[in-house]
Design a protein around this motif. Structure first.
Motif, PDB file in Angstrom:
ATOM      1  N   LEU A  58       3.226  -0.039   0.997  1.00 48.43           N
ATOM      2  CA  LEU A  58       3.133  -0.101   0.020  1.00 48.43           C
ATOM      3  C   LEU A  58       2.660  -1.644   0.946  1.00 48.43           C
ATOM      4  CD1 LEU A  58       5.814   2.101  -2.799  1.00 48.43           C
ATOM      5  CD2 LEU A  58       2.642   2.074  -1.686  1.00 48.43           C
ATOM      6  N   ALA A  59       2.115  -2.341  -0.177  1.00 49.88           N
ATOM      7  CA  ALA A  59       2.326  -3.213  -0.673  1.00 49.88           C
ATOM      8  C   ALA A  59       1.413  -3.842   0.995  1.00 49.88           C
ATOM      9  CB  ALA A  59       2.761  -4.209  -1.910  1.00 49.88           C
ATOM     10  N   ALA A  60       1.354  -2.764   2.337  1.00 44.68           N
ATOM     11  CA  ALA A  60       1.188  -3.717   3.324  1.00 44.68           C
ATOM     12  C   ALA A  60      -0.294  -4.161   3.144  1.00 44.68           C
ATOM     13  CB  ALA A  60       1.593  -2.908   4.461  1.00 44.68           C
ATOM     14  N   GLY A  61      -1.032  -4.501   2.327  1.00 44.13           N
ATOM     15  CA  GLY A  61      -2.152  -4.817   3.046  1.00 44.13           C
ATOM     16  C   GLY A  61      -2.322  -6.440   2.204  1.00 44.13           C
ATOM     17  N   SER A  62      -3.912  -6.545   1.482  1.00 37.71           N
ATOM     18  CA  SER A  62      -4.350  -7.862   0.513  1.00 37.71           C
ATOM     19  C   SER A  62      -2.951  -8.081  -0.143  1.00 37.71           C
ATOM     20  CB  SER A  62      -5.375  -7.689  -0.186  1.00 37.71           C
ATOM     21  OG  SER A  62      -6.636  -6.999   0.590  1.00 37.71           O
ATOM     22  N   SER A  63      -1.975  -7.463  -0.962  1.00 38.24           N
ATOM     23  CA  SER A  63      -1.053  -7.555  -1.288  1.00 38.24           C
ATOM     24  C   SER A  63       0.108  -8.654  -1.534  1.00 38.24           C
ATOM     25  CB  SER A  63      -0.216  -6.310  -2.618  1.00 38.24           C
ATOM     26  OG  SER A  63      -1.292  -5.777  -3.109  1.00 38.24           O
ATOM     27  N   SER A  64       0.527  -8.115   0.403  1.00 36.53           N
ATOM     28  CA  SER A  64       0.836  -9.250   0.898  1.00 36.53           C
ATOM     29  C   SER A  64       0.817 -10.553   1.039  1.00 36.53           C
ATOM     30  CB  SER A  64       1.486  -8.657   2.559  1.00 36.53           C
ATOM     31  OG  SER A  64       0.299  -8.119   3.200  1.00 36.53           O
ATOM     32  N   ALA A  65      -0.879 -11.128   0.782  1.00 37.47           N
ATOM     33  CA  ALA A  65      -1.366 -12.299   1.243  1.00 37.47           C
ATOM     34  C   ALA A  65      -1.687 -13.087   0.231  1.00 37.47           C
ATOM     35  CB  ALA A  65      -2.239 -12.039   1.990  1.00 37.47           C
ATOM     36  N   ASN A  66      -1.566 -12.548  -0.891  1.00 32.99           N
ATOM     37  CA  ASN A  66      -2.407 -12.591  -2.409  1.00 32.99           C
ATOM     38  C   ASN A  66      -0.947 -13.948  -2.956  1.00 32.99           C
ATOM     39  OD1 ASN A  66      -2.261 -12.722  -5.766  1.00 32.99           O
ATOM     40  ND2 ASN A  66      -2.214 -10.771  -5.959  1.00 32.99           N
ATOM     41  N   THR A  67      -1.922 -15.123  -3.551  1.00 35.00           N
ATOM     42  CA  THR A  67      -0.962 -16.747  -3.678  1.00 35.00           C
ATOM     43  C   THR A  67      -0.355 -16.165  -5.092  1.00 35.00           C
ATOM     44  OG1 THR A  67      -3.427 -17.088  -3.907  1.00 35.00           O
ATOM     45  CG2 THR A  67      -2.716 -17.478  -2.111  1.00 35.00           C
ATOM     46  N   GLY A  68      -0.738 -15.270  -5.556  1.00 42.43           N
ATOM     47  CA  GLY A  68      -0.744 -15.136  -7.458  1.00 42.43           C
ATOM     48  C   GLY A  68      -0.502 -15.975  -8.541  1.00 42.43           C
ATOM     49  N   LEU A  69      -1.464 -16.563  -8.590  1.00 41.85           N
ATOM     50  CA  LEU A  69      -2.391 -17.505  -9.799  1.00 41.85           C
ATOM     51  C   LEU A  69      -3.171 -16.346 -10.691  1.00 41.85           C
ATOM     52  CD1 LEU A  69      -2.828 -19.223  -6.758  1.00 41.85           C
ATOM     53  CD2 LEU A  69      -4.194 -20.796  -8.933  1.00 41.85           C
ATOM     54  N   LEU A  70      -2.807 -16.728 -11.352  1.00 44.06           N
ATOM     55  CA  LEU A  70      -2.676 -15.045 -13.044  1.00 44.06           C
ATOM     56  C   LEU A  70      -3.561 -16.214 -13.885  1.00 44.06           C
ATOM     57  CD1 LEU A  70       0.173 -13.392 -13.153  1.00 44.06           C
ATOM     58  CD2 LEU A  70      -1.725 -12.933 -11.211  1.00 44.06           C
ATOM     59  N   GLN A  71      -4.790 -15.963 -13.933  1.00 39.79           N
ATOM     60  CA  GLN A  71      -5.869 -17.106 -14.842  1.00 39.79           C
ATOM     61  C   GLN A  71      -7.068 -16.075 -15.458  1.00 39.79           C
ATOM     62  OE1 GLN A  71      -6.358 -19.632 -11.267  1.00 39.79           O
ATOM     63  NE2 GLN A  71      -6.102 -21.548 -12.557  1.00 39.79           N
ATOM     64  N   PHE A  72      -7.656 -16.509 -16.722  1.00 45.13           N
ATOM     65  CA  PHE A  72      -8.358 -16.116 -18.100  1.00 45.13           C
ATOM     66  C   PHE A  72      -9.981 -16.284 -17.387  1.00 45.13           C
ATOM     67  CE2 PHE A  72      -7.285 -19.176 -20.856  1.00 45.13           C
ATOM     68  CZ  PHE A  72      -8.126 -19.706 -20.865  1.00 45.13           C
ATOM     69  N   SER A  73      -9.068 -17.820 -17.170  1.00 43.19           N
ATOM     70  CA  SER A  73     -11.237 -18.226 -16.721  1.00 43.19           C
ATOM     71  C   SER A  73     -11.463 -17.864 -14.444  1.00 43.19           C
ATOM     72  CB  SER A  73     -10.069 -20.308 -16.387  1.00 43.19           C
ATOM     73  OG  SER A  73     -10.216 -20.253 -16.994  1.00 43.19           O
TER      74      SER A  73
END
Length: 396
Positions: A58-73
């Motif tokens: 679980l979460a071993a793919g792209s999720s572990s490299a995600n930078t965590g910016l959450l934007q509506f734009s």
């Protein structure tokens, strides 16, 4: 870096419990990353019995490299999207993204562990003075349609930040999150008696749809489902025809903790108008996460030397924006990154199948897309009409 290569033996000696194969699930999700987690979360709220199949952990793919910016734009500005798909659909899509950030906050508040979800504003600055007219047009468009936005001149930027550009859009209602804690928190929530079965280190090798459901063939046996959702991230989706996507790779760094970030106005999310763009944010332990330098190859870079070199380039760009801070790279990584050719995600039912769905959140807003997509699929699978599904359908 990759910790191992080749075909491992030991994982094959621990089989999934056979009794888990004896039931038919309301929905089976292929993919144990952010998209799969959010989709399972939404379906479980409907009372559905869900299984997740993940060929790694679980979460071993792209999720572990995600930078965590959450934007509506989005990577495509609202006025550009209006030209592309029409005013009503474009405004609806932006509203969906804004609602998705709110929904992500509700999910975060419901988890057994805090994923460091914090509301932030965003600063979207003009990389060059040539981009100012486009920014001003976007400000006018967002403002006319009721989105929370300001416009800062060069002077207003200089009053609030240690750097100034020719202009900037300031949007409110965005957020940051620790994506790894977030996705693992969702799985912890789902494991706690929430009608969810999770199969790790198990690959779906063949899929057959029939009149009452779907059979998913695995090395350990057949899993039966009424509905199947592919949430496979940037890996090749098992479609009969290729969707319009472009998979490349990007780089990111995390700096050492910085003692004083008071000169960073409200610790806003920051990004720019040029493409590929630099983006940056802070963390709860006072690090800076920054990324960019997208390039064509789809595979994640294997060379540690190349990753470090790209990381140093990003470090220099951050230092230019904040010359008084001591910026020192502590972590650097490169990862596959996908975007669709029209800058919208692919979400919905397979064009030629009745029980097979896709949640492919391509783009810089992948987590936001995963949240709005999870809600669209929840409605489609539950038999409720969702007019917004037309915007992101696979055969658009």
């Amino acid at each position: 870096m990759e910790l191992h290569n080749g075909q491992l033996y030991w994982p094959t000696t621990l089989k999934n419990r056979q009794e888990d194969f004896d039931q038919k699930y309301d929905a089976v999700i292929i993919g144990g990353g952010m998209s799969g987690a959010l989709c399972a979360y939404s379906l479980v709220q409907e009372g559905l019995n869900v299984a997740i199949i993940e060929k790694r952990t679980l979460a071993a793919g792209s999720s572990s490299a995600n930078t965590g910016l959450l934007q509506f734009s989005n990577d495509v500005m609202l006025h550009e999207l209006m030209d592309q798909i029409g005013e009503d659909k474009a405004v609806s899509f932006y509203s969906l993204c804004m609602e998705a950030v709110e929904n992500l906050e509700k999910v975060a508040m419901n988890l057994p562990v805090s994923p460091d979800f914090i509301r932030r504003k965003s600063i979207y600055y003009a990389s060059t003075s040539r981009h100012v007219p486009k920014l001003k047009k976007e400000y006018k468009t967002l403002n006319e349609h009721g989105f929370p936005v300001e416009y800062w001149s060069r002077k207003e930027m200089k009053d609030r930040l240690p750097f100034s550009k020719a202009g900037a859009l300031i949007t409110h209602g965005d957020a940051e999150v620790n994506p790894y804690k977030f996705v693992n928190g969702i799985f912890d929530y789902l494991k706690d008696g929430k009608q969810t079965t999770i199969f790790e280190n198990l690959e779906a090798t063949n899929i057959e749809e029939h009149s009452t459901g779907v059979n998913i063939q695995t090395p350990d046996g057949i899993i039966q489902a009424t509905h199947l959702i592919h949430a496979t991230g940037y890996e090749t989706p098992p479609l009969n025809k290729k969707v319009g996507s472009d998979i490349n790779r990007s780089y990111a760094i995390a700096t050492e903790p910085i003692e004083d970030l008071s000169q960073w106005d409200d610790r806003a999310l920051i990004w720019e108008t040029k493409r590929p763009y630099l983006y940056l944010r802070t963390t709860v332990d006072n690090r800076i996460i920054a990324g960019g330098l997208d390039e064509d190859p789809a595979e994640a870079p294997q060379s540690e030397k190349k990753i470090e070199k790209r990381g140093k380039r990003i470090e220099k760009e951050v230092q230019k924006l904040f010359p008084d801070l001591k910026i020192k790279m502590d972590y650097a990584w490169g990862a596959s990154f996908g975007e669709s050719l029209d800058n919208l995600p692919y979400i919905g039912k397979h064009p030629d199948k009745d029980r097979i769905y896709y949640l492919l959140g391509y783009g810089g807003n992948g987590t936001v897309y995963s949240m709005l997509g999870a809600n669209i699929l929840r409605d489609l699978i539950s038999g409720r009409p969702n007019p917004d599904a037309e915007i992101v359908k696979l055969d658009r």
